[in-house]
Design a protein around this motif. Structure first.
Motif, PDB file in Angstrom:
ATOM      1  N   MET A 155       0.920  -1.157   0.033  1.00  0.00           N
ATOM      2  CA  MET A 155      -0.178  -0.041   0.036  1.00  0.00           C
ATOM      3  C   MET A 155       0.756   1.236  -0.033  1.00  0.00           C
ATOM      4  O   MET A 155       0.684   2.183  -0.436  1.00  0.00           O
ATOM      5  N   GLU A 156       1.742   1.286   0.813  1.00  0.00           N
ATOM      6  CA  GLU A 156       2.851   2.319   0.748  1.00  0.00           C
ATOM      7  C   GLU A 156       3.739   2.375   0.020  1.00  0.00           C
ATOM      8  O   GLU A 156       4.459   1.253  -0.336  1.00  0.00           O
ATOM      9  N   ASN A 157       4.172   3.313  -1.000  1.00  0.00           N
ATOM     10  CA  ASN A 157       5.298   3.151  -1.664  1.00  0.00           C
ATOM     11  C   ASN A 157       6.197   4.393  -1.564  1.00  0.00           C
ATOM     12  O   ASN A 157       7.256   4.535  -2.251  1.00  0.00           O
ATOM     13  N   ILE A 158       6.077   5.073  -0.478  1.00  0.00           N
ATOM     14  CA  ILE A 158       6.878   6.267  -0.170  1.00  0.00           C
ATOM     15  C   ILE A 158       8.149   5.934   0.216  1.00  0.00           C
ATOM     16  O   ILE A 158       9.074   6.782   0.310  1.00  0.00           O
ATOM     17  N   SER A 159       8.299   4.837   0.588  1.00  0.00           N
ATOM     18  CA  SER A 159       9.619   4.284   1.403  1.00  0.00           C
ATOM     19  C   SER A 159      10.607   5.222   1.493  1.00  0.00           C
ATOM     20  O   SER A 159      11.307   5.101   2.424  1.00  0.00           O
ATOM     21  N   ASP A 160      11.063   6.024   0.572  1.00  0.00           N
ATOM     22  CA  ASP A 160      12.330   6.604   0.685  1.00  0.00           C
ATOM     23  C   ASP A 160      12.354   7.574   1.704  1.00  0.00           C
ATOM     24  O   ASP A 160      11.463   8.126   2.324  1.00  0.00           O
ATOM     25  N   GLU A 161      13.718   7.582   2.204  1.00  0.00           N
ATOM     26  CA  GLU A 161      13.378   8.168   3.750  1.00  0.00           C
ATOM     27  C   GLU A 161      14.063   9.821   3.664  1.00  0.00           C
ATOM     28  O   GLU A 161      13.712  10.593   4.551  1.00  0.00           O
ATOM     29  N   TYR A 162      14.270  10.209   2.437  1.00  0.00           N
ATOM     30  CA  TYR A 162      14.736  11.730   2.655  1.00  0.00           C
ATOM     31  C   TYR A 162      13.549  12.653   2.524  1.00  0.00           C
ATOM     32  O   TYR A 162      13.889  13.893   2.561  1.00  0.00           O
ATOM     33  N   ILE A 163      12.438  12.070   2.356  1.00  0.00           N
ATOM     34  CA  ILE A 163      11.407  13.194   1.982  1.00  0.00           C
ATOM     35  C   ILE A 163      10.778  14.201   2.874  1.00  0.00           C
ATOM     36  O   ILE A 163      11.462  13.835   4.098  1.00  0.00           O
ATOM     37  N   LEU A 164      10.325  14.980   2.440  1.00  0.00           N
ATOM     38  CA  LEU A 164       9.663  15.838   3.166  1.00  0.00           C
ATOM     39  C   LEU A 164      10.630  16.302   4.518  1.00  0.00           C
ATOM     40  O   LEU A 164      10.697  15.688   5.630  1.00  0.00           O
ATOM     41  N   ASP A 165      11.246  17.321   4.250  1.00  0.00           N
ATOM     42  CA  ASP A 165      11.957  17.961   5.471  1.00  0.00           C
ATOM     43  C   ASP A 165      12.655  19.041   4.438  1.00  0.00           C
ATOM     44  O   ASP A 165      13.486  19.752   5.293  1.00  0.00           O
ATOM     45  N   TRP A 166      12.015  19.326   3.410  1.00  0.00           N
ATOM     46  CA  TRP A 166      12.127  20.736   2.879  1.00  0.00           C
ATOM     47  C   TRP A 166      11.938  21.728   3.851  1.00  0.00           C
ATOM     48  O   TRP A 166      12.352  22.821   3.923  1.00  0.00           O
ATOM     49  N   GLU A 177      14.839   8.084 -13.145  1.00  0.00           N
ATOM     50  CA  GLU A 177      14.467   9.513 -12.941  1.00  0.00           C
ATOM     51  C   GLU A 177      14.389  10.047 -11.549  1.00  0.00           C
ATOM     52  O   GLU A 177      14.630  11.054 -11.343  1.00  0.00           O
ATOM     53  N   ARG A 178      13.965   8.745 -10.660  1.00  0.00           N
ATOM     54  CA  ARG A 178      14.066   9.301  -9.260  1.00  0.00           C
ATOM     55  C   ARG A 178      15.311   9.732  -8.953  1.00  0.00           C
ATOM     56  O   ARG A 178      15.623  10.611  -7.901  1.00  0.00           O
ATOM     57  N   ASN A 179      16.374   9.121  -9.383  1.00  0.00           N
ATOM     58  CA  ASN A 179      17.664   9.613  -9.061  1.00  0.00           C
ATOM     59  C   ASN A 179      18.125  11.092  -9.401  1.00  0.00           C
ATOM     60  O   ASN A 179      18.609  11.828  -8.787  1.00  0.00           O
ATOM     61  N   ARG A 180      17.710  11.267 -10.757  1.00  0.00           N
ATOM     62  CA  ARG A 180      17.968  12.497 -11.201  1.00  0.00           C
ATOM     63  C   ARG A 180      17.337  13.468 -10.284  1.00  0.00           C
ATOM     64  O   ARG A 180      18.092  14.400 -10.100  1.00  0.00           O
ATOM     65  N   ARG A 181      16.149  13.336  -9.922  1.00  0.00           N
ATOM     66  CA  ARG A 181      15.481  14.357  -9.233  1.00  0.00           C
ATOM     67  C   ARG A 181      16.299  14.505  -7.716  1.00  0.00           C
ATOM     68  O   ARG A 181      16.597  15.675  -7.294  1.00  0.00           O
ATOM     69  N   LYS A 182      16.761  13.304  -7.372  1.00  0.00           N
ATOM     70  CA  LYS A 182      17.393  13.324  -6.069  1.00  0.00           C
ATOM     71  C   LYS A 182      18.701  14.075  -6.192  1.00  0.00           C
ATOM     72  O   LYS A 182      18.935  15.077  -5.311  1.00  0.00           O
ATOM     73  N   LYS A 183      19.502  13.939  -6.981  1.00  0.00           N
ATOM     74  CA  LYS A 183      20.679  14.440  -7.241  1.00  0.00           C
ATOM     75  C   LYS A 183      20.516  15.963  -7.513  1.00  0.00           C
ATOM     76  O   LYS A 183      21.223  16.947  -6.904  1.00  0.00           O
TER      77      LYS A 183
END
Lengths: 238, 238
Positions: free
Chosen positions: A1-12, A57-63
């Motif tokens: 159900m969740e796919n947000i797993s990445d940890e870096y999110i939301l802390d802007w 694409e995910r990596n591009r954004r992260k970078k």
DNA sequence: AACAACACGTGACTC
DNA sequence: TGAGTCACGTGTTGT
């Protein structure tokens, strides 16, 4: 159900990023939702090719985000954390630095112009390091500091006022090229409120040459000359 | 009639017949596909609210991109056009400026404070607020930093950037002559920190024509153009 | 062809 | 509740 797993999110927002980062994201967990249904028929492209571009694409954004954050960290201008503001602040900051640079350079060139004004044509053509890479600064041979150093003065090399016909006076003025010479000359002439027919200013090598056609008759010629002289003098000495 | 507020890039994007390349992706698509049209009662969300956020987000992206371009325009570090590279180059450039700043400051304070006991433990590694307030020896005058001077904007009548040989780019710019146009143009070009070989500006009738020979190779031509465009835009719109 | 860069629309989220 | 911002997956486009 969740796919947000990445940890870096939301802390802007609220920041205090506790970054977690690793390179080479060869495979991250997370089942990319290329439709569930494991090992169904034709698994060839649908899975492999599809999510490879996703992770790419995910990596591009992260970078890019990391870069943006790094950018903000070198610009002490901090206001907001929004991406747009980061870039904006960086721009402002760079411009501020540019201005600083210019001022300092003006100061230096002012300092080292303590010698006499020889009228030797220099003609030195190598523009290898005009700025930026190495501000050099010649060996300190000028210890005439003291006094105040303001932005570099206007050094007049030649100045002539001549008549041309009945109603036109031509002013030609040659100066040495310092940091703000062109701007100052323009401002100076503008402040005199002359009836200018045409004016021209060109800079080349270490010279700045300004030519102005003024609507004035022969009588006012000498007056005009004095006017300009005093304007320049007032500009040099506060 | 007026489109100054936004879209300023597009105005002078059209000419330049020679230069054929550079993708510069298409414009707005127009006609947001809000899917089905009439029929379904309740016009509430489907149309108004739905695509308002779409167009809003569209604008956000656009703005950020403009900012990125502007950022690149102030950093003469230019390598690639990719977003990530832009930010990277900007970071490098800021760091370079920082280092220069520190060097020069060290030199100056070394040169002029010969003897007195100074509390020179100022900035070994004080990233944060190195010179937001900026002590330094403020040059006494030159106090036209910001604000004020709200005079007529620069109206560009023609603008061309062309190559001349291998290492020279010629910029020619025609504006209508307003109160401070010459001064502003000079200041603007000075602020760009280009490697100017020769520059010329002449005013006649109601026109001001500026020509600048810049040391730059063909690759930097387009970049230079954008740089100037953004500088003018930034000068017109606060 | 496979890759890299991008703009897009959309759901999630905060103020 | 509505205007902001973000990350996401996807379609498109030059190389």
């Amino acid at each position: 159900m969740e796919n947000i797993s990445d940890e870096y999110i939301l802390d802007w927002e609220t920041n205090t990023f506790l970054q977690a980062e690793e390179l080479q994201p060869s495979y991250l967990d997370e089942a990319i939702p290329t439709h569930n249904d494991s090992s169904s028929q034709d698994g060839t492209q649908s899975s492999l090719m599809a999510n490879k571009s996703i992770v790419s694409e995910r990596n591009r954004r992260k970078k890019l985000n990391e870069r943006l954050y790094a950018l903000r960290s070198v610009a002490p201008n901090i206001t907001k954390m929004h991406k747009e503001s980061i870039v904006k602040d960086a721009i402002d900051y760079i411009q501020k630095l540019h201005e600083e640079e210019r001022k300092i350079q003006a100061e230096i060139s002012d300092l080292e112009s303590a010698g006499s004004s020889s009228k030797s044509t220099i003609s030195e053509f190598d523009h290898e390091e005009t700025f930026s890479s190495n501000p050099k600064r010649v060996t300190s041979e000028s210890f005439y500091d003291s006094g105040g150093s303001r932005s570099s003065p206007i050094e007049v090399l030649e100045f002539r006022v001549s008549s041309m016909g009945e109603k036109t006076v031509v002013v030609s003025l040659t100066c040495s090229k310092r940091s703000n010479t062109m701007v100052k000359l323009c401002e100076m002439f503008e402040s005199l409120n002359l009836e200018i027919i045409s004016e021209n200013i060109t800079a080349f090598s270490d010279r700045v040459l300004k030519t102005v056609f003024v609507q004035a008759d022969e009588k006012e010629k000498d007056l005009l000359k004095i006017k300009i002289e005093t304007a320049i003098a007032a500009l040099n000495a506060p």
